[in-house]
Design a protein around this motif. Sequence first.
Motif, PDB file in Angstrom:
ATOM      1  N   TRP A 193       3.498   6.162  -5.573  1.00 47.54           N
ATOM      2  CA  TRP A 193       3.442   6.363  -7.034  1.00 47.54           C
ATOM      3  C   TRP A 193       2.088   6.894  -7.491  1.00 47.54           C
ATOM      4  CZ3 TRP A 193       7.690   7.310  -9.186  1.00 47.54           C
ATOM      5  CH2 TRP A 193       8.861   6.706  -8.730  1.00 47.54           C
ATOM      6  N   ALA A 194       1.030   6.606  -6.745  1.00 48.83           N
ATOM      7  CA  ALA A 194      -0.290   7.151  -7.089  1.00 48.83           C
ATOM      8  C   ALA A 194      -0.309   8.670  -6.884  1.00 48.83           C
ATOM      9  CB  ALA A 194      -1.378   6.484  -6.258  1.00 48.83           C
TER      10      ALA A 194
ATOM     11  N   TYR B 284       0.827  -1.211   0.000  1.00 52.96           N
ATOM     12  CA  TYR B 284       0.000   0.000   0.000  1.00 52.96           C
ATOM     13  C   TYR B 284       0.863   1.263   0.000  1.00 52.96           C
ATOM     14  CZ  TYR B 284      -2.995   3.692   1.793  1.00 52.96           C
ATOM     15  OH  TYR B 284      -3.642   4.890   1.970  1.00 52.96           O
ATOM     16  N   SER B 285       1.904   1.264   0.797  1.00 53.01           N
ATOM     17  CA  SER B 285       2.796   2.420   0.885  1.00 53.01           C
ATOM     18  C   SER B 285       3.473   2.699  -0.463  1.00 53.01           C
ATOM     19  CB  SER B 285       3.836   2.183   1.973  1.00 53.01           C
ATOM     20  OG  SER B 285       4.735   3.262   2.055  1.00 53.01           O
ATOM     21  N   LEU B 286       3.982   1.657  -1.118  1.00 58.86           N
ATOM     22  CA  LEU B 286       4.618   1.820  -2.432  1.00 58.86           C
ATOM     23  C   LEU B 286       3.616   2.322  -3.471  1.00 58.86           C
ATOM     24  CD1 LEU B 286       6.975  -1.269  -2.889  1.00 58.86           C
ATOM     25  CD2 LEU B 286       7.623   1.134  -3.045  1.00 58.86           C
TER      26      LEU B 286
ATOM     27  N   GLU C  55      -4.514   4.896  -7.556  1.00 62.13           N
ATOM     28  CA  GLU C  55      -4.592   4.721  -6.110  1.00 62.13           C
ATOM     29  C   GLU C  55      -5.298   3.404  -5.778  1.00 62.13           C
ATOM     30  OE1 GLU C  55      -3.910   5.489  -2.257  1.00 62.13           O
ATOM     31  OE2 GLU C  55      -3.424   6.992  -3.751  1.00 62.13           O
ATOM     32  N   ARG C  56      -4.840   2.744  -4.757  1.00 61.26           N
ATOM     33  CA  ARG C  56      -5.495   1.559  -4.203  1.00 61.26           C
ATOM     34  C   ARG C  56      -5.619   1.788  -2.702  1.00 61.26           C
ATOM     35  NH1 ARG C  56      -7.109  -0.135  -8.862  1.00 61.26           N
ATOM     36  NH2 ARG C  56      -5.499  -0.936 -10.231  1.00 61.26           N
ATOM     37  N   SER C  57      -6.759   1.461  -2.164  1.00 62.70           N
ATOM     38  CA  SER C  57      -6.940   1.604  -0.720  1.00 62.70           C
ATOM     39  C   SER C  57      -6.229   0.444  -0.013  1.00 62.70           C
ATOM     40  CB  SER C  57      -8.429   1.591  -0.360  1.00 62.70           C
ATOM     41  OG  SER C  57      -8.972   0.304  -0.594  1.00 62.70           O
TER      42      SER C  57
END
Length: 166
Positions: free
Chosen positions: A34-35, A28-30, A42-44
Motif C-alpha cells: 500500500w505504500a 511489512y509486505s502488506l 512506508e515502514r521498514s
Amino acid sequence: MCSACIYVDKFFKIMLRKADINDAKSIYSLVSYWAERRVVLERSLNYVYEHIRDYWVFVYRGKIVGASSLHVVGWNGLGEIKSLVVDRKYHKKGIGKALVNVCIEEAVKLKVKSVFALTFVPSFFKKCGFRKINKSKLPQKIWSDCINCVYFPHCKEEALILRIKK
C-alpha cells in the motif's frame, strides 16, 4: 475463547489478535504494497520489528490479511492509529473497521483520551466516527515524526481524531 477471536463456522477461523514477532514480515509486505500505491507511509522491516507490540493482525485461513497499530504519543493521553492495511482481496468486508475498533478498545484500556490518524483516506476514518482536525493541533506528532518524513512539509495526509468516551 479470547474476546478478540471471531469464529465464522466450524471449518474456517477468522481471528483478530495482537501481532507477534513471526508476523513482522507479513505486516511489512502488506504495508509495502500500500505504500507503493501511496495509500500509507512506508515502514521498514526494522520499524515493524521494533514496534511489533503496537500491531494487531487480522488472520483468515492462516494468512494475515490485515494489520494496524496503536501507538501512544507522549504523556498527554493521545494515541495514533498507524499502518492500517488490508489485503485488497479482502476490502469491503469489515476488516479495516474491526482493526480500528480493536485499536480503540486497546486505547480505552490504556486510558488514552483521544486517538488520531494521519491518512490519505479520510473518508474511511470518518465512517469510523473520527472528525477532521488541523494538523497544527498535533504539534508533538509533527515535531517528533512528521519532520523526518519524505513528504514534510508538503504532506497530503489529513488528520482526524476520535475522542474516547468514558
